[in-house]
Design an enzyme around this catalytic site. Structure first.
Site, mmCIF file in Angstrom:
data_model
loop_
_atom_site.group_PDB
_atom_site.id
_atom_site.type_symbol
_atom_site.label_atom_id
_atom_site.label_comp_id
_atom_site.label_asym_id
_atom_site.label_seq_id
_atom_site.Cartn_x
_atom_site.Cartn_y
_atom_site.Cartn_z
ATOM 1 C CD GLN A 10 -2.955 0.657 2.469
ATOM 2 O OE1 GLN A 10 -4.144 0.629 2.216
ATOM 3 N NE2 GLN A 10 -2.474 0.423 3.674
ATOM 4 C CG ASP A 35 12.249 -13.893 2.240
ATOM 5 O OD1 ASP A 35 12.047 -12.976 3.073
ATOM 6 O OD2 ASP A 35 11.949 -15.084 2.435
ATOM 7 C CE1 TYR A 60 2.710 -12.526 9.122
ATOM 8 C CE2 TYR A 60 1.680 -10.896 10.542
ATOM 9 C CZ TYR A 60 1.700 -12.163 9.995
ATOM 10 O OH TYR A 60 0.714 -13.058 10.325
ATOM 11 C CB THR A 100 3.133 0.865 13.906
ATOM 12 O OG1 THR A 100 1.823 0.762 14.463
ATOM 13 C CG2 THR A 100 4.016 -0.118 14.640
ATOM 14 C CE1 TYR A 124 2.733 -4.520 11.878
ATOM 15 C CE2 TYR A 124 1.606 -3.098 13.456
ATOM 16 C CZ TYR A 124 2.251 -3.269 12.247
ATOM 17 O OH TYR A 124 2.409 -2.188 11.406
ATOM 18 C CD1 TRP A 149 -4.999 3.621 13.413
ATOM 19 C CD2 TRP A 149 -6.881 4.803 13.294
ATOM 20 N NE1 TRP A 149 -5.600 3.582 14.642
ATOM 21 C CE2 TRP A 149 -6.755 4.299 14.595
ATOM 22 C CE3 TRP A 149 -7.984 5.600 12.992
ATOM 23 C CZ2 TRP A 149 -7.694 4.543 15.598
ATOM 24 C CZ3 TRP A 149 -8.921 5.843 13.980
ATOM 25 C CH2 TRP A 149 -8.784 5.325 15.272
HETATM 26 N N1 LIG Z 1 -1.392 -0.329 7.283
HETATM 27 C C1 LIG Z 1 -1.437 0.384 8.405
HETATM 28 O O1 LIG Z 1 -2.490 0.746 8.914
HETATM 29 C C2 LIG Z 1 -0.142 0.774 9.082
HETATM 30 C C3 LIG Z 1 -0.187 1.501 10.290
HETATM 31 C C4 LIG Z 1 1.000 1.871 10.908
HETATM 32 C C5 LIG Z 1 2.220 1.516 10.340
HETATM 33 N N2 LIG Z 1 2.248 0.789 9.190
HETATM 34 C C6 LIG Z 1 3.546 0.424 8.612
HETATM 35 O O2 LIG Z 1 3.628 1.035 7.331
HETATM 36 C C7 LIG Z 1 4.442 0.221 6.472
HETATM 37 C C8 LIG Z 1 3.692 -0.018 5.159
HETATM 38 O O3 LIG Z 1 2.461 -0.676 5.437
HETATM 39 P P1 LIG Z 1 1.456 -1.095 4.283
HETATM 40 O O4 LIG Z 1 0.088 -0.902 4.783
HETATM 41 O O5 LIG Z 1 1.884 -0.464 2.995
HETATM 42 O O6 LIG Z 1 1.770 -2.680 4.224
HETATM 43 P P2 LIG Z 1 1.403 -3.744 3.088
HETATM 44 O O7 LIG Z 1 0.425 -3.161 2.117
HETATM 45 O O8 LIG Z 1 1.057 -4.995 3.828
HETATM 46 O O9 LIG Z 1 2.783 -3.930 2.313
HETATM 47 C C9 LIG Z 1 3.871 -4.612 2.873
HETATM 48 C C10 LIG Z 1 4.700 -5.163 1.734
HETATM 49 O O10 LIG Z 1 5.827 -5.860 2.313
HETATM 50 C C11 LIG Z 1 6.020 -7.041 1.547
HETATM 51 N N3 LIG Z 1 6.712 -8.088 2.283
HETATM 52 C C12 LIG Z 1 6.209 -8.882 3.259
HETATM 53 N N4 LIG Z 1 7.118 -9.803 3.644
HETATM 54 C C13 LIG Z 1 8.223 -9.577 2.899
HETATM 55 C C14 LIG Z 1 9.495 -10.218 2.824
HETATM 56 N N5 LIG Z 1 9.802 -11.269 3.596
HETATM 57 N N6 LIG Z 1 10.404 -9.752 1.938
HETATM 58 C C15 LIG Z 1 10.106 -8.704 1.143
HETATM 59 N N7 LIG Z 1 8.920 -8.057 1.157
HETATM 60 C C16 LIG Z 1 7.986 -8.499 2.023
HETATM 61 C C17 LIG Z 1 4.602 -7.483 1.226
HETATM 62 O O11 LIG Z 1 4.578 -8.448 0.199
HETATM 63 P P3 LIG Z 1 3.422 -9.587 0.218
HETATM 64 O O12 LIG Z 1 2.107 -8.857 0.148
HETATM 65 O O13 LIG Z 1 3.742 -10.389 -0.982
HETATM 66 O O14 LIG Z 1 3.588 -10.334 1.515
HETATM 67 C C18 LIG Z 1 3.943 -6.162 0.851
HETATM 68 O O15 LIG Z 1 4.140 -5.848 -0.495
HETATM 69 C C19 LIG Z 1 4.779 -1.035 7.275
HETATM 70 O O16 LIG Z 1 6.049 -0.871 7.850
HETATM 71 C C20 LIG Z 1 3.733 -1.063 8.379
HETATM 72 O O17 LIG Z 1 4.213 -1.731 9.532
HETATM 73 C C21 LIG Z 1 1.098 0.428 8.537
#
Ligand SMILES: NC(=O)c1ccc[n+]([C@@H]2O[C@H](COP(=O)([O-])OP(=O)(O)OC[C@H]3O[C@@H](n4cnc5c(N)ncnc54)[C@H](OP(=O)(O)O)[C@@H]3O)[C@@H](O)[C@H]2O)c1
Length: 278
Positions: A10, A35, A60, A100, A124, A149
């Site tokens: 995202q 990976d 993750y 986060t 997490y 969020w």
């Molecule tokens: N979403 C939220 O509400 C939120 C809130 C606070 C902080 N964050 C942080 O913001 C950041 C971005 O979040 P997001 O929502 O964009 O997450 P996301 O959409 O889940 O994207 C995470 C990406 O990381 C990849 N990934 C997972 N395991 C991997 C591995 N072993 N090697 C290489 N790539 C890998 C995933 O690939 P696959 O899909 O193929 O597994 C996915 O493309 C993260 O650090 C998250 O902790 C998110």
């Protein structure tokens, strides 16, 4: 050159799009490229690739599933981050690690400051805290950017879920005692690309401005889209999930303003822009 991990995700997707729009030399990578849990795979991948900044969006992110998949969650968020932090250190490159609100306990009602004590409630949250530790211990040139969020184009977020539910239901129960800031990944990505071009290293909180509960966010979404939906407020105790979530996810944005970065727009404005293209 800027490397973006999690480029198929995202936030990483938006960061890459904005870098492209700004004509900034970059490369987005995801699991198919390397990976990040494998130290040797990471070392091999970067052996011939030099870069100045790595924006680390891969993670993750399945917060509830993580309670059962603790090892995998830590392998990606803690060990994976450590592997990347080592490469950044060895190449004298900066790392921007996305973290986060879940690193905090969620107690009280005051916005958390960047240096407040960390006390994660979930697997997490603990894994992301370990990731922060690896970055601060291994690197000198680091940004830690805690957000909350997040919603973006990929339909893997709360707002998209609400819209999906409205196609089959006319009533929904939503938690009203968790308060935080919805964050449009497009707005956050703009800030990250700006940060990447500075040396203003440090720990930041970055979300859209203002606070609301999930209940208030749902009401805003249905109201703006003119969707007839009965939204019933429920407490965290009534809405059981595997992972405990902080009730107070308010983050203080002092570090952004102190370092000359602009605050992100208000969350209501961000939600409306997102819904306009939905
Ligand atoms: N979403 C939220 O509400 C939120 C809130 C606070 C902080 N964050 C942080 O913001 C950041 C971005 O979040 P997001 O929502 O964009 O997450 P996301 O959409 O889940 O994207 C995470 C990406 O990381 C990849 N990934 C997972 N395991 C991997 C591995 N072993 N090697 C290489 N790539 C890998 C995933 O690939 P696959 O899909 O193929 O597994 C996915 O493309 C993260 O650090 C998250 O902790 C998110």
């Amino acid at each position: 050159m800027i490397i973006v991990t999690g480029a198929a995700g995202q936030l990483g997707g938006d960061v890459c799009r904005i870098l492209k729009e700004k004509n900034i030399h970059h490369r987005g990578i995801d699991k198919k490229d390397v990976d990040i849990t494998s130290a040797s795979a990471v070392d091999d991948f970067f052996a011939d690739t030099d870069f100045d900044v790595l924006i680390h969006c891969a993670a993750y992110t399945a917060v509830d599933k993580a309670e059962e998949e603790k090892e995998l969650c830590f392998a990606i968020n803690a060990k994976g981050t450590e592997n990347l932090a080592k490469v950044c250190r060895d190449k004298n490159a900066a790392i921007i690690y996305i973290s986060t609100d879940y690193v905090f306990s969620g107690e009280g009602e005051k916005p958390f400051e960047t240096d407040d004590e960390k006390c994660p409630l979930s697997v997490y949250g603990k894994s992301k805290t370990e990731g922060e530790k690896a970055v601060t211990e291994l690197c000198e040139k680091y940004f830690i950017v805690r957000t909350s969020w997040v919603f973006g184009e990929q339909n893997r977020n709360f707002i998209a879920t609400m819209l999906r539910l409205s196609q089959t239901r006319n009533e929904v129960s939503v938690v009203c005692d968790q308060v935080g800031s919805p964050t449009y990944s497009n707005d956050l990505a703009l800030l990250l690309t700006e940060m990447a071009q500075t040396e203003k290293y440090g720990i930041y909180h970055a979300t859209n401005e203002g606070f609301c509960s999930w209940y208030e966010l749902a009401v805003k979404v249905f109201g703006y889209k003119n969707i007839k939906m009965k939204v019933t407020p429920v407490t965290s105790e009534e809405y059981i999930t595997s992972a405990r979530r902080p009730k107070n996810s308010r983050l203080s944005k002092k570090s952004l303003t102190e370092n000359g970065f602009s605050l992100l727009p208000p969350w209501e404005d961000a939600v409306e822009r997102y819904l306009d293209i939905k």
